[in-house]
Design a protein around this motif. Sequence first.
Motif, short mmCIF file in Angstrom:
data_model
loop_
_atom_site.label_atom_id
_atom_site.label_comp_id
_atom_site.label_asym_id
_atom_site.label_seq_id
_atom_site.Cartn_x
_atom_site.Cartn_y
_atom_site.Cartn_z
N TYR A 312 0.68 -1.38 -0.48
CA TYR A 312 -0.19 0.10 -0.33
C TYR A 312 0.99 0.89 -0.33
O TYR A 312 1.89 1.22 0.57
CB TYR A 312 -1.34 -0.02 1.16
N ALA A 313 0.12 2.06 -0.19
CA ALA A 313 1.39 3.34 -0.04
C ALA A 313 0.23 4.70 0.28
O ALA A 313 0.16 5.53 1.93
CB ALA A 313 1.55 4.11 -1.49
N CYS A 314 -0.76 5.22 -0.42
CA CYS A 314 -1.48 6.50 -0.04
C CYS A 314 -3.07 5.90 0.60
O CYS A 314 -2.98 6.68 1.68
CB CYS A 314 -2.30 7.02 -1.22
N LYS A 315 -3.33 4.98 0.92
CA LYS A 315 -5.02 4.13 1.91
C LYS A 315 -5.65 5.58 1.44
O LYS A 315 -6.21 5.40 2.07
CB LYS A 315 -4.14 4.69 3.21
N GLY A 316 -6.09 6.22 0.31
CA GLY A 316 -6.74 7.18 -0.07
C GLY A 316 -7.93 6.77 -1.25
O GLY A 316 -7.88 7.59 -2.22
N GLY A 317 -6.88 5.18 -1.65
CA GLY A 317 -8.14 4.86 -3.58
C GLY A 317 -7.54 5.96 -4.90
O GLY A 317 -7.68 6.28 -5.82
N VAL A 318 -5.57 6.29 -4.74
CA VAL A 318 -5.31 7.20 -5.60
C VAL A 318 -4.59 6.50 -6.42
O VAL A 318 -4.04 6.28 -7.26
CB VAL A 318 -4.93 8.16 -4.86
N CYS A 319 -3.31 5.90 -4.91
CA CYS A 319 -2.31 5.49 -6.22
C CYS A 319 -2.64 3.52 -6.10
O CYS A 319 -1.47 3.73 -7.52
CB CYS A 319 -1.13 5.48 -5.58
N GLY A 320 -3.19 3.20 -6.71
CA GLY A 320 -3.12 1.29 -7.06
C GLY A 320 -2.30 0.40 -6.74
O GLY A 320 -2.67 -0.79 -7.00
N THR A 321 -1.48 0.71 -5.64
CA THR A 321 -0.84 0.32 -4.98
C THR A 321 -1.05 -1.15 -4.51
O THR A 321 -0.60 -2.40 -4.75
CB THR A 321 0.24 0.87 -4.18
N CYS A 322 -2.12 -0.55 -4.04
CA CYS A 322 -2.98 -1.74 -2.83
C CYS A 322 -4.19 -3.22 -3.76
O CYS A 322 -5.09 -3.66 -3.52
CB CYS A 322 -3.49 -1.47 -2.11
N LEU A 350 -9.41 -2.28 -5.76
CA LEU A 350 -8.24 -0.91 -3.95
C LEU A 350 -8.41 -2.03 -3.14
O LEU A 350 -9.90 -1.64 -2.33
CB LEU A 350 -8.03 0.44 -4.59
N CYS A 352 -7.28 -1.44 -0.22
CA CYS A 352 -8.10 0.15 0.49
C CYS A 352 -8.90 0.58 0.67
O CYS A 352 -9.42 1.52 1.58
CB CYS A 352 -6.48 0.79 0.58
S1 FES Z 1 -2.96 2.13 -0.84
FE1 FES Z 1 -3.05 3.56 -2.40
S2 FES Z 1 -4.72 2.72 -3.98
FE2 FES Z 1 -5.04 2.02 -1.65
#
Ligand code: FES
Length: 367
Positions: A312-322, A350, A352
Motif C-alpha cells: 500500500y502507499a496512499c490508503k486513499g484510493g489514489v495510487c493503486g499500489t494495493c 483496491l 484499501c
Molecule cells: S493504497 Fe493507494 S489506492 Fe490503495
Amino acid sequence: MAAAARARFHRLRVTAVDRLTDDSVALTFAVPQELREAYRHAPGQHLALRRTVDGTEVRRTYSICSAAPADGAPRTLRVGVRLVDGGAFSTYAHKEIAVGDELEVMTPAGRFTLDTTPDTTPDAAPGHYAAVVGGSGITPVLSIATTLLDRAPEARFCLIRSDRTTASTMFLEEVADLKDRYPDRFQLVTVLSREEQQAGLASGRLDQERLTALLPALLPVERMAGWFLCGPLGLVQSAERALRGLGVRRDRIHEEIFHVDAGPAPDRAGRTSTPAHSTVTAQLDGRAGSWPVQSGESLLETVLRNRPDAPYACKGGVCGTCRAFLVSGSVTMDRNFALEPEETEAGYVLACQSRPTTEKVELDFDR
Ligand code: FES
C-alpha cells in the motif's frame, strides 16, 4: 502461476536535492548495481517513500520525473515533491532531507504509463500523444514525454499545462529543455490561472468548456494515440469530459489523480448487504492466509494486521499500489481514483477501499 514481482522497500542514498519552486523540490536517488533490475520502471510510474514519525509509519507516493533508460535499469531515479500544508512527508522532504541521507524507497509501481504498442486502428495517428496536466501533475508526464521523444524519432508530444503562476510552475527548465531539443516534435501550451497574460501564455482556468474549444484548435483530437491527464481531480475530470465529448475513445485516455480531498466519510449505514461477520483470504507472495474482518475496517487493514508486508502507499484510493484480484465473494469500494474501468471489469479492486459484502472474500495480490 508464478507470483508477480511485488513492490519492496530498499534504502537508497539521496544524491541531489534540487529546489524547483518555493514549494517543490526534486530528490535524486542513486540506484546501486544490484538493485537496478528491481527499480526498472515504465515512464509514468511512481515510488512510495516511507518513514516513521512518532511510532507511526508514514508513506507517500511521488512520481518519477526522470526518463526511463533505454536498457530499463536506472542508475538514478528522480522524483518531484510538492509541499503540502501540514504534510508529514513533504515538510520533511523540504526541510530536512539532504544529500547523503538514505531513505526507504519502494520499487516502482503504478499503471499511468506509456504503452507504445502500435495502435492499428485506421484513424490512429501513430506516436502522436498529448497530455493535460495541472500543477505537480507534470511530474510523471515529464518522464513519459522525455522517454517517448528520446526513444522514438517519429513520435510527437503536445503538453498542455495549467499552473497558478510562472513562479509556482515545476520543472520549467526541464520542459524548456524538451522544447529546445525537439522543436518540431514537442508542443507546449501553458495556461496560468493567477497571472496576467504574458507574451505567448494564456491565462485563466482550464475547464471543460475551454478545453473543448482549445484542444481541436491544437490537435487532431480523436486521432491521438494516447491522452495523459494528470493533476487535481477537477482538472482531470474536466479534461476527460471534454475529450469524451470530442469523440476520443475511452481506452486512449489515461488518468492519474493528484490531490483528492478526504471528503465526507462514506455512509455505510444504509448498506444492508454488509454481513455481520466476514472472512478475507488473501494470497500474497505465494502464501495465503484467512482472517476475520473487524467492524469498519477495509480489507487492506485486515490483511495488514496479519501480513505487514501487504502493499500500500496512499490508503486513499489514489495510487493503486494495493490493487488485488477479487477471486471470489464481493466487495464495495468507498472510492476509486486509481483503477481504470477495464481493470474493475476484469475483477481488480483496491484493497484499501474495499469492504466485504459477502461472508467470504478471497483476494489475490500476486496477480
Ligand atoms: S493504497 Fe493507494 S489506492 Fe490503495
